[in-house]
Design a protein around this motif. Sequence first.
Motif, PDB file in Angstrom:
ATOM      1  N   SER A 184       0.843  -1.182   0.000  1.00 33.84           N
ATOM      2  CA  SER A 184       0.000   0.000   0.000  1.00 33.84           C
ATOM      3  C   SER A 184       0.885   1.241   0.000  1.00 33.84           C
ATOM      4  CB  SER A 184      -0.913   0.008   1.233  1.00 33.84           C
ATOM      5  OG  SER A 184      -1.709   1.180   1.275  1.00 33.84           O
ATOM      6  N   ILE A 193      -3.138   3.871  -2.631  1.00 29.98           N
ATOM      7  CA  ILE A 193      -3.083   2.991  -3.793  1.00 29.98           C
ATOM      8  C   ILE A 193      -2.563   1.635  -3.342  1.00 29.98           C
ATOM      9  CG2 ILE A 193      -2.078   2.618  -6.077  1.00 29.98           C
ATOM     10  CD1 ILE A 193      -1.740   5.666  -6.278  1.00 29.98           C
ATOM     11  N   LEU A 211      -7.762   1.790  -5.508  1.00 26.11           N
ATOM     12  CA  LEU A 211      -7.457   3.176  -5.166  1.00 26.11           C
ATOM     13  C   LEU A 211      -8.579   3.746  -4.308  1.00 26.11           C
ATOM     14  CD1 LEU A 211      -6.115   5.945  -7.505  1.00 26.11           C
ATOM     15  CD2 LEU A 211      -8.241   6.345  -6.266  1.00 26.11           C
ATOM     16  N   TYR A 213      -9.691   7.581  -2.535  1.00 24.39           N
ATOM     17  CA  TYR A 213      -9.380   9.010  -2.486  1.00 24.39           C
ATOM     18  C   TYR A 213     -10.430   9.731  -1.645  1.00 24.39           C
ATOM     19  CZ  TYR A 213      -8.368  13.795  -3.922  1.00 24.39           C
ATOM     20  OH  TYR A 213      -8.052  15.126  -3.921  1.00 24.39           O
TER      21      TYR A 213
END
Length: 269
Positions: A184, A193, A211, A213
């Motif tokens: 990671s 990610i 992913l 965010y």
Amino acid sequence: MKFISIPVLALVCFSSFSQDGKFNFGARSSGMAGASVTIRDPYSLFNNIGCLAKVMQHSVFGGYQSRYGIREFQVVGAGVVYHSEIGNAGVGFYKFGDDLYSQQKVHLAISNQFQMVSLGVGVDLVQYTISTIGTKQALAIQFGGVAEISSQFSFGAHIYNLNQAKLVKETGESIPTLMKAGISWQPGSELMINIEVEKDLDFDEVLKVGLEYQIIENVYLRTGIRTRPFVSSFGVGFSPKKFLFDYSYTGDSALGAIHELSLAYAISQ
């Protein structure tokens, strides 16, 4: 309807046996195509018990997964994580299927932190039930860990059915042994990610990339892909105060869509 599900069931039962241990649970994991071997949240109880020691509060959680719009293929699961200064413990339950065919697991796990490394060990009581055949049970041992390489990088690994438990001694039919490892990368507090490789001893390797965010405070967007077969996933998460709400969508061009909802709550100590 039951008469429709019977021929489909005959095709699915074999694949369900081969997939045992591959069923990552929790919409956060699913939204990242299952690339969750380094993720530290209550669902580590299902995805990598080595991360369980990173859960810093008592937690309860549950989830529901709808596969391909077929009621008989639904998944439900729930668990409890107990946090203490000497280590964490967790108990979880998982069920796939219906009265014709079902796969059930009861998870028991403990995990502890050793400086920069967190390790966990657990045991699953696994039960398969086929209405026309009967019920088979076995105990599967699992082991996992995660190491913080730096402030940005973590490495995780997990092995399921370490003891290669047999379901049918006469034929040698066993619960598949599954290994996975991944890294990671968190270049900032908003972005993560994950890259992960999964290997069933009887099948080729599977690559997963996910992913996550944080677009605004407490709101997350997720996406991921995996190979063999190729699927893509998307998800959203919302974490107000002590709650975690997650939803994921996984698209399989051959079979259809998988929707998953999960909820977790952190209990104050």
